[in-house]
Design an enzyme around this catalytic site. Sequence first.
Site, PDB file in Angstrom:
ATOM      1  N   ASP A  33     -38.709  16.789  -7.211  1.00  0.00           N
ATOM      2  CA  ASP A  33     -37.183  16.930  -6.893  1.00  0.00           C
ATOM      3  C   ASP A  33     -37.376  15.428  -7.808  1.00  0.00           C
ATOM      4  O   ASP A  33     -37.341  14.301  -6.966  1.00  0.00           O
ATOM      5  CB  ASP A  33     -36.699  17.678  -6.341  1.00  0.00           C
ATOM      6  CG  ASP A  33     -35.508  17.556  -6.729  1.00  0.00           C
ATOM      7  OD1 ASP A  33     -34.938  16.869  -7.466  1.00  0.00           O
ATOM      8  OD2 ASP A  33     -34.938  18.736  -5.874  1.00  0.00           O
ATOM      9  N   ASP A  34     -36.958  15.358  -8.952  1.00  0.00           N
ATOM     10  CA  ASP A  34     -36.459  14.081  -9.070  1.00  0.00           C
ATOM     11  C   ASP A  34     -38.274  13.156  -9.620  1.00  0.00           C
ATOM     12  O   ASP A  34     -37.557  11.780  -9.285  1.00  0.00           O
ATOM     13  CB  ASP A  34     -35.557  13.683  -8.788  1.00  0.00           C
ATOM     14  CG  ASP A  34     -34.207  14.051  -8.859  1.00  0.00           C
ATOM     15  OD1 ASP A  34     -33.772  14.983  -9.252  1.00  0.00           O
ATOM     16  OD2 ASP A  34     -33.105  13.690  -8.110  1.00  0.00           O
ATOM     17  N   CYS A  69     -31.486  18.592 -11.897  1.00  0.00           N
ATOM     18  CA  CYS A  69     -31.918  20.539 -11.030  1.00  0.00           C
ATOM     19  C   CYS A  69     -31.635  21.219 -11.484  1.00  0.00           C
ATOM     20  O   CYS A  69     -32.351  22.095 -12.072  1.00  0.00           O
ATOM     21  CB  CYS A  69     -31.083  20.073  -9.531  1.00  0.00           C
ATOM     22  SG  CYS A  69     -32.025  17.820  -8.702  1.00  0.00           S
ATOM     23  N   ASN A 309     -37.236  17.559 -13.612  1.00  0.00           N
ATOM     24  CA  ASN A 309     -36.047  16.243 -13.937  1.00  0.00           C
ATOM     25  C   ASN A 309     -36.432  14.747 -13.622  1.00  0.00           C
ATOM     26  O   ASN A 309     -37.507  15.141 -12.630  1.00  0.00           O
ATOM     27  CB  ASN A 309     -35.120  16.602 -14.117  1.00  0.00           C
ATOM     28  CG  ASN A 309     -33.944  16.236 -12.767  1.00  0.00           C
ATOM     29  OD1 ASN A 309     -33.449  17.245 -12.521  1.00  0.00           O
ATOM     30  ND2 ASN A 309     -34.416  15.277 -11.883  1.00  0.00           N
TER      31      ASN A 309
END
Length: 350
Positions: A33-34, A69, A309
């Site tokens: 995530d990220d 997200c 992302n």
Amino acid sequence: MNYVLFVLGGLIPACFSIGVQGQRPNIVFIMTDDQDLHLGSLDRQPVVKKEIAEKGTTFSQHYVTVAKCCPSRAALLRGQAGHNTNITEVVAPGGNWDKWLISGQNEDYLPHWLTAAGYNADYIGKIMNGYNVANYEKAPGGWNYIETSVDAYTYEYNNFVTSLNGEIPVSYPGYHQSDVIRAMSLDRIEKLSAEDKPFFLGIAPTTPHVEFSAPGWPVPPVRYENEFPDLKAPRGLNWNPDDSYQQQKVSWIKNQALLNDTTIERLDGLYRARAQSLLGVEDIVEDVIAKLEEKGILNNTYVIYTADNGWHIGNHRVSAGKSLHYLEDSNVPFIGHISISRQHFSTSLA
Ligand SMILES: *[C@@H]1O[C@H](CO)[C@@H](O)[C@H](O)[C@H]1NC(C)=O
Ligand SMILES: *[C@@H]1O[C@H](CO)[C@@H](O)[C@H](O)[C@H]1NC(C)=O
Ligand SMILES: *[C@@H]1O[C@H](CO)[C@@H](O)[C@H](O)[C@H]1NC(C)=O
């Protein structure tokens, strides 16, 4: 998103039907995530490098269509761009989970297609913003087994809470989220490998997303909290640039002030915490690969590593975050342990 659409959507019924041994390959899909591609986060992930990148293929031109997200996850799960899913934000009216349900997309996306193609489809970790302690009873559709985090605990690294198939959420106080996900993943591989269907297993840690309580950094497993003591965010060409560069920018970015020393110190701390917390993901990858090997199925499993992302830190004078149109946010890791695919393709084509 194109690669994902192509690899996960289009190919499953078409080409995967002819495997080397008649058994179609499994897919283990690990999504952080990220996680950035451009700020060097992968440089401190030797397991991902050795076990996935060096044995497979790195897709260096993988872009997400919306660098945030919920829209990115919806796009991935549907194999569509954000303007097609119409999930464009993490909150209403652009998103999120509720909009996904109301729009009917929960009834027609990746796990439904996988199970229709004869796969077991399981998922562990964060799926989509807005699936929470109030609405967990309607579980994400299509999965045979889904153990997914419920908001607002998705971002609490040491108080992780999940719902299994829409059941009452369970918390794991005192255990780090990436260790809980690691244990759950190994358990699923143990069970899935004993079945005679091929499987898809999604593994989606929240790492290295920020935790919302101060200082607003991801929290690494305790065993890693002193790693990389001197690490600083990379001072690339677009790091906190001077006016001549900044004045070429558009919109509000053009008017960003130079980052001061206090902000820069905080950004270096954030960068370090991200690197430390990703070591917990390294442990997931290492143990998952070892488990696949122990079960004798690593050579018939696509292991894919990606992120929803990217992330910027100090680039273009913007302190830290995602959702911008710059490479740091939109061009993300996509690495596949897919040397096996050549065997499959040559067999299919032969
Ligand atoms: C897309 O979502 C927006 C809200 O963000 C909504 O106003 C619009 O009607 C939706 N479009 C379609 C085609 O559903
Ligand atoms: C540094 O910049 C931040 C963000 O613009 C600001 O809030 C803070 O007051 C500044 N600190 C100093 C010491 O100038
Ligand atoms: C994978 O390895 C096992 C054990 O070495 C072997 O029996 C099997 O044929 C291999 N499968 C593929 C797809 O190469």
